[in-house]
Design an enzyme around this catalytic site. Structure first.
Site, PDB file in Angstrom:
ATOM      1  CG  HIS A  55      16.560   5.575 -19.186  1.00  0.00           C
ATOM      2  ND1 HIS A  55      15.721   5.329 -20.249  1.00  0.00           N
ATOM      3  CD2 HIS A  55      16.227   4.662 -18.245  1.00  0.00           C
ATOM      4  CE1 HIS A  55      14.915   4.321 -19.964  1.00  0.00           C
ATOM      5  NE2 HIS A  55      15.202   3.898 -18.739  1.00  0.00           N
ATOM      6  N   GLY A  61      26.538   7.405 -23.386  1.00  0.00           N
ATOM      7  CA  GLY A  61      27.455   7.565 -22.276  1.00  0.00           C
ATOM      8  C   GLY A  61      26.915   8.617 -21.324  1.00  0.00           C
ATOM      9  CG  HIS A 180      14.394  -3.030 -11.898  1.00  0.00           C
ATOM     10  ND1 HIS A 180      14.557  -3.992 -12.876  1.00  0.00           N
ATOM     11  CD2 HIS A 180      14.556  -1.835 -12.522  1.00  0.00           C
ATOM     12  CE1 HIS A 180      14.806  -3.408 -14.038  1.00  0.00           C
ATOM     13  NE2 HIS A 180      14.807  -2.097 -13.850  1.00  0.00           N
TER      14      HIS A 180
END
Length: 315
Positions: A55, A61, A180
């Site tokens: 995130h 960046g 994930h």
């Protein structure tokens, strides 16, 4: 646990493996110690730190912009709804405090986030890889910058284009989605997929019919949207490529993961790791390389940016 790279002194742009070897030689060990303590007290921390790094990098960046916090300032990047549920800030703050005590004003918060994500993967029985360091912290944190982040409801074509804008490939899209393999999601992110996938209602037909009742039981219509369930059923605590098997079998939990197998190009990448064709490439090595590439997105180095004294506020 697999050591996939040992690149001490290796440079990528203005980043360098071992950047702090002279200025703060114990920097990486200090971060690893804080992360290890956090993981020992909370098994959900590895996924949180991995998500925090993503995130941070995918918005402005890898500059620590997501770390700036002020409960009374609604303009900060962290206040974006696209960052809902992002955690791990306290771990970064603790690592920074220890580093400041050891080497004041030397190690950036952006580097701490990247190192903590690496350690989180390793402590989840994933690969250990060298992290090029030397990032400096950004001086901007704006909520509007997070408005165009990749979204789980978007098509692979849109996700591919958003990754390309950050210099990341469709292979990176698959590999970073495979992060994930650890962690959970909330029923909030499954409501549409389970009950309103089409205009008149209904479920996503790509969900394995034997898996659908289980998802509906965990996330009933009108139920508690904050209930959490594993993103990689059957292997949610271990960093491995089990999630790719789940995606291929229709057992992906969130929509964006499932869509990777509906697109010909990303499906071929998934199949390649599952041995079709054989021999399969190294998932651990390729994941590590994707993490390093993501960690280089739009970094500040040299005289650009700053090294924050406290990660939650600008100097």
């Amino acid at each position: 646990m697999v050591l996939v790279s040992s690149l001490r002194g290796f440079s990528v742009g203005e980043l360098e493996v071992g950047f702090y070897s002279n200025s703060c030689p114990d920097a990486e060990e200090i971060v690893r110690g804080v992360v290890t303590e956090a993981v020992n007290s909370d098994s959900t921390i590895p996924a949180a730190l991995l998500r925090l790094h993503y995130h941070d990098c995918i918005v402005r960046g890898c500059d620590g912009s997501i770390l700036i916090r002020d409960p009374d300032d609604a303009t900060l990047e962290k206040k974006s709804s696209n960052h809902a549920g992002v955690r791990g800030f306290d771990v970064i703050d603790r690592a920074k405090a220890r580093l400041e005590a050891e080497c004041q004003g030397v190690v950036s918060c952006a580097d701490i986030v990247a190192l903590a994500a690496r350690d989180a993967v390793y402590l989840s029985r994933g690969p250990y890889y060298d992290v090029p360091t030397g990032r400096r912290d950004g001086r901007v944190s704006n909520v509007s910058d997070a408005s165009h982040m990749p979204d789980i409801r978007e098509s692979v074509a849109v996700l591919r284009a958003k990754f390309a804008k950050k210099g990341l490939s469709e292979k990176d899209l698959v590999l970073l989605s495979a992060a994930h393999t650890i962690g959970t999601t909330a029923c909030f992110f499954l409501e549409d997929r389970l009950y309103n996938f089409f205009k008149g209602g209904g479920s996503d037909p790509s969900i394995n019919p034997q898996f659908l009742p289980e998802l509906m039981l965990r996330c009933p219509a009108g139920g508690d949207i904050n209930v959490r369930l594993p993103l990689d059923p059957g292997s949610e605590a271990v960093f491995d490529m089990h999630i790719l098997r789940n995606i291929r079998s229709g057992l992906a939990v969130i929509e964006s993961d499932a869509k990777l197998y509906a697109d010909a190009a990303t499906r071929a990448i998934i199949d390649s790791y599952l041995g079709s064709p054989s021999p399969a490439p190294s998932f651990d090595r390729d994941f590590a390389e994707s993490m390093v590439r993501m960690g280089m997105v739009d970094v500040h180095t040299g005289s650009h940016g700053e090294v924050r004294r406290v990660c939650s506020r600008f100097n």
